[in-house]
Design an enzyme around this catalytic site. Structure first.
Site, PDB file in Angstrom:
ATOM      1  CG  HIS A   1     -10.014   5.127  14.080  1.00  0.00           C
ATOM      2  ND1 HIS A   1      -8.699   5.463  13.864  1.00  0.00           N
ATOM      3  CD2 HIS A   1     -10.419   4.513  12.953  1.00  0.00           C
ATOM      4  CE1 HIS A   1      -8.330   5.037  12.662  1.00  0.00           C
ATOM      5  NE2 HIS A   1      -9.361   4.468  12.078  1.00  0.00           N
TER       6      HIS A   1
ATOM      7  CD  GLU B   1      -3.112   0.978   2.188  1.00  0.00           C
ATOM      8  OE1 GLU B   1      -2.844   1.711   3.149  1.00  0.00           O
ATOM      9  OE2 GLU B   1      -4.126   0.262   2.154  1.00  0.00           O
TER      10      GLU B   1
ATOM     11  NE  ARG C   1      -2.469   9.387  17.309  1.00  0.00           N
ATOM     12  CZ  ARG C   1      -2.034   9.108  18.537  1.00  0.00           C
ATOM     13  NH1 ARG C   1      -1.681  10.086  19.340  1.00  0.00           N
ATOM     14  NH2 ARG C   1      -1.944   7.876  18.953  1.00  0.00           N
TER      15      ARG C   1
HETATM   16  C1  UD1 Z   1      -3.714   3.483  14.930  1.00  0.00           C
HETATM   17  C2  UD1 Z   1      -2.967   4.115  13.755  1.00  0.00           C
HETATM   18  C3  UD1 Z   1      -3.953   4.587  12.697  1.00  0.00           C
HETATM   19  C4  UD1 Z   1      -4.897   3.468  12.292  1.00  0.00           C
HETATM   20  C5  UD1 Z   1      -5.563   2.893  13.523  1.00  0.00           C
HETATM   21  C6  UD1 Z   1      -6.400   1.708  13.122  1.00  0.00           C
HETATM   22  C7  UD1 Z   1      -0.906   5.326  14.311  1.00  0.00           C
HETATM   23  C8  UD1 Z   1      -0.323   6.607  14.747  1.00  0.00           C
HETATM   24  N1  UD1 Z   1      -2.250   5.295  14.239  1.00  0.00           N
HETATM   25  O1  UD1 Z   1      -4.477   4.495  15.549  1.00  0.00           O
HETATM   26  O2  UD1 Z   1      -3.223   5.000  11.550  1.00  0.00           O
HETATM   27  O3  UD1 Z   1      -5.870   4.006  11.427  1.00  0.00           O
HETATM   28  O4  UD1 Z   1      -4.551   2.449  14.443  1.00  0.00           O
HETATM   29  O5  UD1 Z   1      -7.314   1.363  14.102  1.00  0.00           O
HETATM   30  O6  UD1 Z   1      -0.204   4.395  14.061  1.00  0.00           O
HETATM   31  N2  UD1 Z   1      -6.356   0.422  22.220  1.00  0.00           N
HETATM   32  C9  UD1 Z   1      -6.707  -0.663  23.022  1.00  0.00           C
HETATM   33  N3  UD1 Z   1      -6.720  -1.931  22.455  1.00  0.00           N
HETATM   34  C10 UD1 Z   1      -6.419  -2.160  21.158  1.00  0.00           C
HETATM   35  C11 UD1 Z   1      -6.098  -1.050  20.346  1.00  0.00           C
HETATM   36  C12 UD1 Z   1      -6.038   0.224  20.896  1.00  0.00           C
HETATM   37  O7  UD1 Z   1      -6.986  -0.509  24.187  1.00  0.00           O
HETATM   38  O8  UD1 Z   1      -6.439  -3.317  20.723  1.00  0.00           O
HETATM   39  C13 UD1 Z   1      -6.317   1.792  22.820  1.00  0.00           C
HETATM   40  C14 UD1 Z   1      -5.101   1.994  23.751  1.00  0.00           C
HETATM   41  O9  UD1 Z   1      -5.477   2.832  24.806  1.00  0.00           O
HETATM   42  C15 UD1 Z   1      -4.111   2.724  22.845  1.00  0.00           C
HETATM   43  C16 UD1 Z   1      -5.068   3.586  22.036  1.00  0.00           C
HETATM   44  O10 UD1 Z   1      -6.198   2.761  21.774  1.00  0.00           O
HETATM   45  O11 UD1 Z   1      -3.145   3.463  23.567  1.00  0.00           O
HETATM   46  C17 UD1 Z   1      -4.527   4.158  20.747  1.00  0.00           C
HETATM   47  O12 UD1 Z   1      -3.901   3.188  19.924  1.00  0.00           O
HETATM   48  P1  UD1 Z   1      -2.854   3.677  18.783  1.00  0.00           P
HETATM   49  O13 UD1 Z   1      -2.407   2.484  18.009  1.00  0.00           O
HETATM   50  O14 UD1 Z   1      -1.802   4.542  19.367  1.00  0.00           O
HETATM   51  O15 UD1 Z   1      -3.708   4.633  17.878  1.00  0.00           O
HETATM   52  P2  UD1 Z   1      -5.005   4.378  17.033  1.00  0.00           P
HETATM   53  O16 UD1 Z   1      -5.858   5.571  17.237  1.00  0.00           O
HETATM   54  O17 UD1 Z   1      -5.539   3.041  17.300  1.00  0.00           O
HETATM   55  N1  UDP Z   2     -13.025  -3.436  10.956  1.00  0.00           N
HETATM   56  C1  UDP Z   2     -13.295  -4.602  11.685  1.00  0.00           C
HETATM   57  N2  UDP Z   2     -14.087  -4.490  12.799  1.00  0.00           N
HETATM   58  C2  UDP Z   2     -14.606  -3.307  13.231  1.00  0.00           C
HETATM   59  C3  UDP Z   2     -14.293  -2.134  12.494  1.00  0.00           C
HETATM   60  C4  UDP Z   2     -13.498  -2.240  11.368  1.00  0.00           C
HETATM   61  O1  UDP Z   2     -12.851  -5.686  11.330  1.00  0.00           O
HETATM   62  O2  UDP Z   2     -15.303  -3.300  14.235  1.00  0.00           O
HETATM   63  C5  UDP Z   2     -12.138  -3.536   9.781  1.00  0.00           C
HETATM   64  C6  UDP Z   2     -12.652  -2.895   8.499  1.00  0.00           C
HETATM   65  O3  UDP Z   2     -13.392  -3.802   7.729  1.00  0.00           O
HETATM   66  C7  UDP Z   2     -11.349  -2.472   7.799  1.00  0.00           C
HETATM   67  C8  UDP Z   2     -10.408  -2.176   8.953  1.00  0.00           C
HETATM   68  O4  UDP Z   2     -10.955  -2.817  10.095  1.00  0.00           O
HETATM   69  O5  UDP Z   2     -10.784  -3.527   7.057  1.00  0.00           O
HETATM   70  C9  UDP Z   2     -10.290  -0.703   9.187  1.00  0.00           C
HETATM   71  O6  UDP Z   2      -9.591  -0.471  10.361  1.00  0.00           O
HETATM   72  P1  UDP Z   2      -9.558   0.952  11.052  1.00  0.00           P
HETATM   73  O7  UDP Z   2     -10.786   1.719  10.713  1.00  0.00           O
HETATM   74  O8  UDP Z   2      -9.258   0.690  12.493  1.00  0.00           O
HETATM   75  O9  UDP Z   2      -8.259   1.612  10.431  1.00  0.00           O
HETATM   76  P2  UDP Z   2      -7.955   2.443   9.095  1.00  0.00           P
HETATM   77  O10 UDP Z   2      -8.412   1.659   7.931  1.00  0.00           O
HETATM   78  O11 UDP Z   2      -8.659   3.763   9.222  1.00  0.00           O
HETATM   79  O12 UDP Z   2      -6.485   2.636   9.137  1.00  0.00           O
END
Ligand code: UD1
Ligand code: UDP
Length: 373
Positions: free
Chosen positions: A210, A120, A212
């Protein structure tokens, strides 16, 4: 012939969904010894995907902390991935997309002179702060790659415009379509008991948010638009699988807890989420992956972002960029609800498959085989 070790790195939910088909395809090849490195930037949300695709990580760094900072994730992944690469000595490292895991693992590979394949590659919003910090992650990662696997022709052109040698770039399609087809092909019935809260045959919209850069006021605007929609449409339901991030959940709970027609649930297993996308009237989302998947299944998405690095999805017609303005979100959603022909018109327009035909992983495996042997 000695097998070549290929490390597939994944840290977050979308990376795992989009890297899984690549790891599965590479593992079919005798010449490769495929290892999965999970950074554990996400924990539960990553495990859900790893389990569904039956991957077995060689190592999980489990770096995640509650409300983790970018500095913390970056430094932990560079150190942890670096130590892992020193031990394993891979012939190539594959990273996916634009997360902190992507960038940090690529840096660790670069420091050890290990060739990097970027799955990607080439997505650009051309705004370093939207999405934040993902645009920086992907731009910097692409400076140090050996192979750029661009999902679309436009992504390949973005890389070439930045001076990346075109011989390093292959247009493959997006591996999320491989993951989607794999999942649809399994014909799995939804399993999450949380979905039982949704009345059978009730019209519902699916919502995810979600990002940031949306934390705080923009997410509040999004939630207010959702409450406007609920007030205006007494038979409409909403399904909101909430990201685990507490910063996101607090806002969603604040605005939507009191509505009985809103199903707030845990992140859904991938097949259940695919089911929900298919069954929904339409989707409101700021997710990158959802824009791509929805294009493939011809489901309209109102994209809750000011800019998208996936203009192909907007051009295709399935995605409409509505930003984070309460009135704009409300108006566009009401148009899809009230104008009976609006959704059909979108479906009719969506003839092409902008993100590929589900053979991206095969193309990636072919390039690696030709390059490494
Ligand atoms: C991250 C990615 C974002 C992606 C997203 C997908 C970065 C900077 N951001 O954002 O590009 O779109 O993942 O979802 O890399 N947490 C849990 N359990 C989990 C996952 C997350 O508790 O399984 C909570 C924790 O408190 C953690 C917070 O979410 O500290 C943020 O997770 P983080 O990976 O830093 O950022 P995302 O907003 O998830
Ligand atoms: N997705 C999932 N379960 C959920 C929400 C999303 O499996 O409850 C999948 C969705 O089909 C897609 C991916 O997670 O393939 C998207 O992830 P997310 O939105 O966390 O990250 P982003 O694509 O914005 O980086």
């Amino acid at each position: 012939m000695e097998k070549k070790k290929i490390v597939c790195v994944m840290g977050t939910r979308p990376e795992a969904i989009k890297m899984a088909p690549v790891a599965i395809e590479l593992a079919k090849e005798e010449a490769f010894d495929v290892r999965v490195l999970a950074t554990g930037q996400h924990l539960e949300m990553l495990d859900q995907v790893i389990d569904f695709f039956k991957l077995t990580p060689d190592k999980n760094l489990r770096v995640m902390k509650d409300r983790q900072s970018l500095d913390y994730v970056t430094s932990s992944v560079i150190t942890g991935a670096g130590e892992y690469f020193d031990a394993v000595k891979p012939a190539a490292v594959l990273v996916h997309g634009d997360t902190t895991t992507t960038f940090a693992a690529a840096v660790a590979a670069f420091y050890r002179n290990i060739p990097i394949g970027h799955v990607e590659a080439g997505l650009r919003s051309f705004n370093m702060r939207l999405p934040f910090p993902e645009e920086m992650n992907r731009v910097l990662t692409d400076r140090i790659i050996t192979w750029g696997f661009a999902p679309t022709q436009l992504a390949a052109e973005n890389l070439i415009a930045e001076g990346i040698d075109k011989d390093r770039i292959t247009v493959t399609g997006n591996t999320v379509i491989d993951a989607l087809f794999y999942t649809i092909g399994k014909h799995i019935k939804p399993e999450s008991t949380e979905l039982n809260a949704l009345p059978k045959d009730a019209p519902f919209v699916l919502v995810t948010a979600h990002r940031r850069e949306s934390w705080g006021a923009p997410l509040e605007e999004i939630c207010k638009a959702l409450t406007d929609l609920l007030e205006a449409n007494p038979s409409l339901w909403m399904l909101i699988p909430m990201h685990k991030n507490p910063a996101v959940r607090e806002t969603i709970h604040k605005y939507l807890d009191s509505y009985h027609r809103v199903v707030l649930c845990e992140p859904l297993e991938y097949p259940d989420f695919v089911w929900a996308m298919n069954e929904s009237k339409f989707i409101l989302s700021d997710s990158g992956g959802v824009q791509e998947e929805a294009s493939s299944i011809k489901k309209p998405v109102l994209v809750l972002r000011e800019v998208t690095e996936r203009p192909e999805a907007v051009e295709h017609g399935s995605c409409i960029l509505v930003g984070v303005n309460r009135d704009k979100i409300y108006k566009e959603a009401m148009r899809l609800i009230n104008d009976k022909g609006a959704i059909q018109a979108i479906e009719k327009k969506c003839e092409s498959q902008p993100f590929g035909d589900g053979t991206a992983s095969l193309k990636i495996a072919t390039v690696l085989k030709e390059s490494l042997f």
